[in-house]
Design a protein around this motif. Structure first.
Motif, PDB file in Angstrom:
ATOM      1  N   LEU A 210      33.863  54.029  45.551  1.00 44.04           N
ATOM      2  CA  LEU A 210      33.792  55.156  44.620  1.00 44.04           C
ATOM      3  C   LEU A 210      32.572  55.034  43.706  1.00 44.04           C
ATOM      4  CD1 LEU A 210      37.566  55.430  43.658  1.00 44.04           C
ATOM      5  CD2 LEU A 210      36.228  57.219  44.807  1.00 44.04           C
ATOM      6  N   ILE A 217      36.397  61.460  49.100  1.00 46.80           N
ATOM      7  CA  ILE A 217      37.618  60.746  48.728  1.00 46.80           C
ATOM      8  C   ILE A 217      38.463  60.471  49.965  1.00 46.80           C
ATOM      9  CG2 ILE A 217      39.717  60.840  47.349  1.00 46.80           C
ATOM     10  CD1 ILE A 217      37.173  60.586  45.685  1.00 46.80           C
ATOM     11  N   LYS A 248      35.398  58.139  39.717  1.00 45.40           N
ATOM     12  CA  LYS A 248      34.041  58.299  40.236  1.00 45.40           C
ATOM     13  C   LYS A 248      33.155  58.998  39.215  1.00 45.40           C
ATOM     14  CE  LYS A 248      31.698  59.883  44.463  1.00 45.40           C
ATOM     15  NZ  LYS A 248      31.295  58.542  44.937  1.00 45.40           N
TER      16      LYS A 248
END
Length: 256
Positions: A210, A217, A248
């Motif tokens: 991330l 994702i 993130k």
């Protein structure tokens, strides 16, 4: 004393004269058998010449390349292995006159073509034989581990393959324990149950991806061993108080 191993893939290929494969690595061990030709391969920081009748062993995540002076027929496989009780090390070996490695590679190839209900069992048997033969050729002595060392091997195996589906009862059996006793010893030694330890390393990898990658994702969830995106997002938020996307975003803002 059991050998815990699993074949990831096996293939054959004839590579052209004066051709080159740049540095790359695999998550598992790689075994390359040179059925013909000659050239050289760099494994880690060491260069080895190779010729027909030799084979290379390459440890997981070790960068290696290959240059063929002449056309080279290779048989190669990648497999998972916890490196116990026979330690496998980076090297190019010459097999003995009875060619056990060549014969076992041939059996693997034949069984891969058959693909019947017995094939997974036979493939694991042939892979186990390969590991034993490599140990005999390399002169490695069998490792006899104390319980603490057994747990170290188990921890290393989980850390390496956390993103895969690990059969924990089978892992316990490999080290000579019932699962309940293995779980007790593992938690006593690490502070985590085996499943908690798997999740710890899945989350560790997820946070790294991330922070450092541009992957989606969904891709990150699957790469880290989660079944689907909703499961990953729910578990991540429960663990860290923010969703993967929010995490993130926070990392991106800190770095900007």
């Amino acid at each position: 004393m059991n050998i815990q191993c699993e074949l990831d893939f096996f293939t054959k290929d004839t590579r052209k004269e004066k051709s080159y494969i740049d540095f790359h690595s695999h998550n598992g061990y790689e075994l390359v058998y040179y059925a013909s030709g000659h050239g050289r391969t760099t494994i880690g920081d060491k260069v080895y010449p190779y010729q027909a009748g030799q084979f290379s062993v390459i440890e997981p995540n070790c960068p290696h390349d290959e240059y063929r002076e002449s056309a080279t027929e290779v048989h190669f496989l990648v497999f998972s292995y916890n490196n116990y009780p026979i330690a496998l090390r980076n090297h190019v070996y010459t097999e003995p006159g009875d060619a056990p490695i060549k014969q076992l590679m041939h059996k693997l190839g034949e069984e891969m073509l058959r693909k019947n209900s017995f094939s997974p069992i036979l493939l694991r048997c042939y892979l186990t034989e390969l590991i034993v033969e490599i140990g005999k050729i390399s002169g490695e002595k069998l490792q006899h581990a104390e319980p603490e060392d057994q747990l170290l091997y188990a921890k290393s195996y989980i850390e390496q393959y956390a993103a895969d589906k690990i059969n924990l009862p089978k892992l316990a059996e490999t080290h000579g324990y019932s699962y309940d006793y293995f779980r007790h010893l593992f938690k006593e030694n690490t502070g985590y149950s085996p499943m908690q330890y798997i999740m710890l390393h899945r989350f560790k990898k997820a946070k790294q991806l991330l922070a450092e990658s541009r992957e989606s994702i969904t891709t990150i969830a699957l790469e880290c061993g989660f079944s689907n995106t909703p499961q990953f997002c729910a578990m991540f938020k429960k663990q860290f108080g923010v969703s993967p996307l929010q995490y993130k975003g926070k990392i991106s803002n800190k770095n900007s």
